[in-house]
Design a protein around this motif. Sequence first.
Motif, PDB file in Angstrom:
ATOM      1  N   LEU A 707       0.867  -1.164   0.000  1.00 38.58           N
ATOM      2  CA  LEU A 707       0.000   0.000   0.000  1.00 38.58           C
ATOM      3  C   LEU A 707       0.908   1.220   0.000  1.00 38.58           C
ATOM      4  CD1 LEU A 707      -2.583  -1.108   2.714  1.00 38.58           C
ATOM      5  CD2 LEU A 707      -2.933  -1.103   0.235  1.00 38.58           C
ATOM      6  N   PHE A 708       0.586   2.233  -0.812  1.00 44.18           N
ATOM      7  CA  PHE A 708       1.502   3.359  -0.918  1.00 44.18           C
ATOM      8  C   PHE A 708       0.786   4.690  -0.746  1.00 44.18           C
ATOM      9  CE2 PHE A 708       0.105   2.680  -5.337  1.00 44.18           C
ATOM     10  CZ  PHE A 708      -0.271   3.959  -5.709  1.00 44.18           C
ATOM     11  N   GLN A 728      -0.990  14.600  -4.243  1.00 43.01           N
ATOM     12  CA  GLN A 728      -0.969  13.429  -3.374  1.00 43.01           C
ATOM     13  C   GLN A 728      -1.797  12.306  -3.992  1.00 43.01           C
ATOM     14  OE1 GLN A 728      -1.855  14.510   0.826  1.00 43.01           O
ATOM     15  NE2 GLN A 728      -1.927  16.633   0.075  1.00 43.01           N
ATOM     16  N   ALA A 729      -1.417  11.074  -3.660  1.00 44.26           N
ATOM     17  CA  ALA A 729      -2.166   9.906  -4.131  1.00 44.26           C
ATOM     18  C   ALA A 729      -1.854   8.728  -3.222  1.00 44.26           C
ATOM     19  CB  ALA A 729      -1.814   9.575  -5.575  1.00 44.26           C
ATOM     20  N   TYR A 730      -2.799   7.800  -3.140  1.00 46.46           N
ATOM     21  CA  TYR A 730      -2.571   6.548  -2.415  1.00 46.46           C
ATOM     22  C   TYR A 730      -3.118   5.418  -3.254  1.00 46.46           C
ATOM     23  CZ  TYR A 730      -7.546   6.317  -1.212  1.00 46.46           C
ATOM     24  OH  TYR A 730      -8.903   6.239  -1.278  1.00 46.46           O
ATOM     25  N   GLY A 731      -2.697   4.196  -2.945  1.00 42.05           N
ATOM     26  CA  GLY A 731      -3.184   3.075  -3.725  1.00 42.05           C
ATOM     27  C   GLY A 731      -2.462   1.784  -3.406  1.00 42.05           C
ATOM     28  N   LEU A 732      -2.524   0.849  -4.344  1.00 45.16           N
ATOM     29  CA  LEU A 732      -1.962  -0.490  -4.203  1.00 45.16           C
ATOM     30  C   LEU A 732      -0.964  -0.727  -5.324  1.00 45.16           C
ATOM     31  CD1 LEU A 732      -2.069  -3.333  -2.810  1.00 45.16           C
ATOM     32  CD2 LEU A 732      -3.850  -3.917  -4.469  1.00 45.16           C
ATOM     33  N   SER A 733       0.195  -1.287  -4.964  1.00 47.42           N
ATOM     34  CA  SER A 733       1.240  -1.566  -5.946  1.00 47.42           C
ATOM     35  C   SER A 733       1.628  -3.032  -5.880  1.00 47.42           C
ATOM     36  CB  SER A 733       2.463  -0.680  -5.689  1.00 47.42           C
ATOM     37  OG  SER A 733       3.516  -1.010  -6.574  1.00 47.42           O
ATOM     38  N   PHE A 734       1.965  -3.578  -7.031  1.00 53.23           N
ATOM     39  CA  PHE A 734       2.366  -4.984  -7.102  1.00 53.23           C
ATOM     40  C   PHE A 734       3.471  -5.114  -8.141  1.00 53.23           C
ATOM     41  CE2 PHE A 734       1.672  -9.444  -8.598  1.00 53.23           C
ATOM     42  CZ  PHE A 734       1.993 -10.063  -7.397  1.00 53.23           C
ATOM     43  N   SER A 735       4.578  -5.751  -7.752  1.00 56.44           N
ATOM     44  CA  SER A 735       5.721  -5.926  -8.652  1.00 56.44           C
ATOM     45  C   SER A 735       6.183  -7.376  -8.598  1.00 56.44           C
ATOM     46  CB  SER A 735       6.882  -5.012  -8.250  1.00 56.44           C
ATOM     47  OG  SER A 735       6.490  -3.656  -8.263  1.00 56.44           O
ATOM     48  N   PHE A 736       6.531  -7.924  -9.751  1.00 53.77           N
ATOM     49  CA  PHE A 736       7.054  -9.280  -9.784  1.00 53.77           C
ATOM     50  C   PHE A 736       7.768  -9.526 -11.103  1.00 53.77           C
ATOM     51  CE2 PHE A 736       2.882  -9.385 -11.636  1.00 53.77           C
ATOM     52  CZ  PHE A 736       2.921 -10.323 -12.649  1.00 53.77           C
ATOM     53  N   PHE A 737       8.626 -10.554 -11.090  1.00 50.99           N
ATOM     54  CA  PHE A 737       9.329 -10.966 -12.299  1.00 50.99           C
ATOM     55  C   PHE A 737       8.501 -12.009 -13.041  1.00 50.99           C
ATOM     56  CE2 PHE A 737      13.111  -9.389 -10.032  1.00 50.99           C
ATOM     57  CZ  PHE A 737      13.657  -8.622 -11.048  1.00 50.99           C
ATOM     58  N   THR A 738       8.393 -11.824 -14.346  1.00 48.01           N
ATOM     59  CA  THR A 738       7.689 -12.790 -15.175  1.00 48.01           C
ATOM     60  C   THR A 738       8.686 -13.383 -16.169  1.00 48.01           C
ATOM     61  OG1 THR A 738       7.096 -11.183 -16.888  1.00 48.01           O
ATOM     62  CG2 THR A 738       5.602 -11.398 -15.007  1.00 48.01           C
TER      63      THR A 738
END
Length: 771
Positions: A707-708, A728-738
């Motif tokens: 959450l950022f 300003q902003a908030y939200g959800l982040s997702f990172s991964f290797f494919t």
Amino acid sequence: MVLNGLGNTARGALLTLVAIAASTKAAWAFDPFVIKQVRAEGLQRLELGTVLTYFPLTVGDELTETASRSAIRSLYGSGLFLDVQLVRDGDDLVIKLKERPAIASFKLEGNEKVGGDELNKSLKDAGLAEGELFKRALLDSVEQELRRQYYANGYYDVAIEAKVTDLPNNRVDINIKVTEGKVTKIKEINLIGNAAFPRDELLKQLKLEKTTWMPFQKTDRYSKQQLGGDLETLSSYYQDRGYLQFNIASVQVALSPDKQDIYVTLALEEGAVYKVKDHRFSGEIVLNEKFLDALTSSKNGAIFSRKEATETATRIEGALSDIGYAFAKVTPLPEVDEPNREVSLNFFIEPGKRAYIRRINFQGHTGTNDETLRREMRQLEAAPFSKSAVERSRQRLARLPFIEDAEVETKPVPGTDDLVDIEFKVKERAPGSIQFGVGYSGAQGFLINASITNTNFLGTGNRVQLAADTSTFNRSVSLSLTDPYFTQDGISQTVSTYFRKSQSVIRFSSGFDTNVVGGDLTYGIPLSEFASLRLGGGVSQTAVKTFPGASSNEILNFVINNGTEFTAFQLRTGIARDTRNRTFFATSGMLTRLNLDITLPGISDLSYYNTSISHEQYFQLPFKFFTKFNATVGYVHAYGSSKDVPPYELYFAGGANTVRGYRDGSLGPRDFPNNNPFGGELRATSQTDLVFPIPVVSDNKTTRASLFYDFGNVYAKPGDFSVSTLRQAYGLSFSFFTPILGLLSLSYAFPLNDKPGDFTDSFQINFGTGF
């Protein structure tokens, strides 16, 4: 009746003893005589020569009572026979034998929850395999061990049937059939005697839980090993909170008649709370006692904690190991004052003999020169052993781009008590690669890149790279060479040259193109183990092209005042401190950078400087959560006779690396009359991520969710800065290797204070790969 009361193994052993006794008695039934010939009867698969190999008598020997006993024991000891008798036929000795049957086939079926390849291998090694001799005692012990393992995993309803079928030619067929049944689950865990802490709080400390409505629950499966671990955890919980005499008086595990439910009851004896009266150090005190006091977390008057006492001992051992005492041992000994409920802690120190490094060895480095690895060492040969120096050496090896992993082992030198060898085992990864990739970036659009890279050129650790990139708005080609140890002191040197052609600085065009050709020479100077100084220079030539009717007023005014071609001689300097545990997907430590790049007056066409500071830090939180905080401030400004900062040197903000939720490069001042983002001299941004564990298999190096909360903006001049204008902003982040797209970063943001005219993008994606 007596035999029936014994277990299978004991009964088999007793029958064997009876057989030996009976056979021995038969051997004693004749007077001593000299053996003229030895014969064997009853052999089916074995040869007489094999029998005589184990038989201690031969032709010409006298058979006596003692000799017959020894001979029979020897034949039984070979494990080849079920029955042995010695019979006299004139002066001939006849050995009557019954061979053990051979295993024609062995099958274990139905064991899905216990076993596998390791079990099959262990059974084969033990002798339960085709072609081996059959031993009933071994089969019985295997059956018991299988049952024990099933019980340990909660399968109390298991049925194990071992069937032995006789076959012709003295062979047997063995079939073990397992009917596993359902796993026995914990119906209830009861605690008796807890007064200091609520029942629910104590049950949270246990990994075993009673059955709930939750699907796929595994914590309700009873395991004797896990129960033992939970009892230790419960004891630690009490003893870490002052209950020094805590005791688990009894543990009762009851199985329901249908073998489907288990009831666990723990009787607790809490005792009283003890406090720390004082602490002292005994044994061979090598370190200064004031220094040892600083390492002690068990303060006088505080509630006694076994955990704190153990941690103190560990810290003292670590301090001793850093000055050469590689095998130091510190034991916390609590001396209890029962009447006053107090504990005096005595830390008994056994430093042992100071150890020195005889030799440092490396294994696994087939493509890397020994010197390339040895220069990363912070532990030196012939120096006193230092645990922290050895560990730092291992970390430096692991951070090399051509090393996948590094392990270290400390080995005492045989025959000495003060010398050790350090052995590093490294696992190399391919240092060279030829890559071709496609990707997408919010700032650059779709891009194609190709590169030839070798991070360990000829095993020296030098990095060589030739790269070319093309995107919707940019084309570039570059060549660089980095020598991380340009000098023996660890000063690095990077030489690079490049060419870039850009249709616009970012996706939003202010109506101008740039062509840049240049080169850089940069040195990295280590200041300490974690800090370094960047010092170098560069020269570049930039050409700006405008377009009638399309270029903004700001671009046209800049070209009118300064021209269209610019040569810049830059001095590049900066300082950085990096204590992160990894350079990518870090979870602890910090990285702080302060950079200053300035064009040299008199020889450069434009005079300006660019300074920036950034700070990245990680904070650990309970339950495997942690926070990543990243803040940057950048400022570019013209000085001397120059009045304007080149538009291609201005700052932009918005997007994944600055303020998520706003389109890449869209924040800040706008040009006229296009109303496109033009960039500014000052940029201030901050990103805070609360990283949380996710229910997928990940080592936190390849997958991350958070959450950022971001804020920041760009300003034409520093005087324009205002806290109220920070987006300003908030939200959800997702990172991964494919495996196909490489690193894929997704974010969904909710802008908090966007203004009319802002370009917002709630969903943002960045990806790129090499293949």
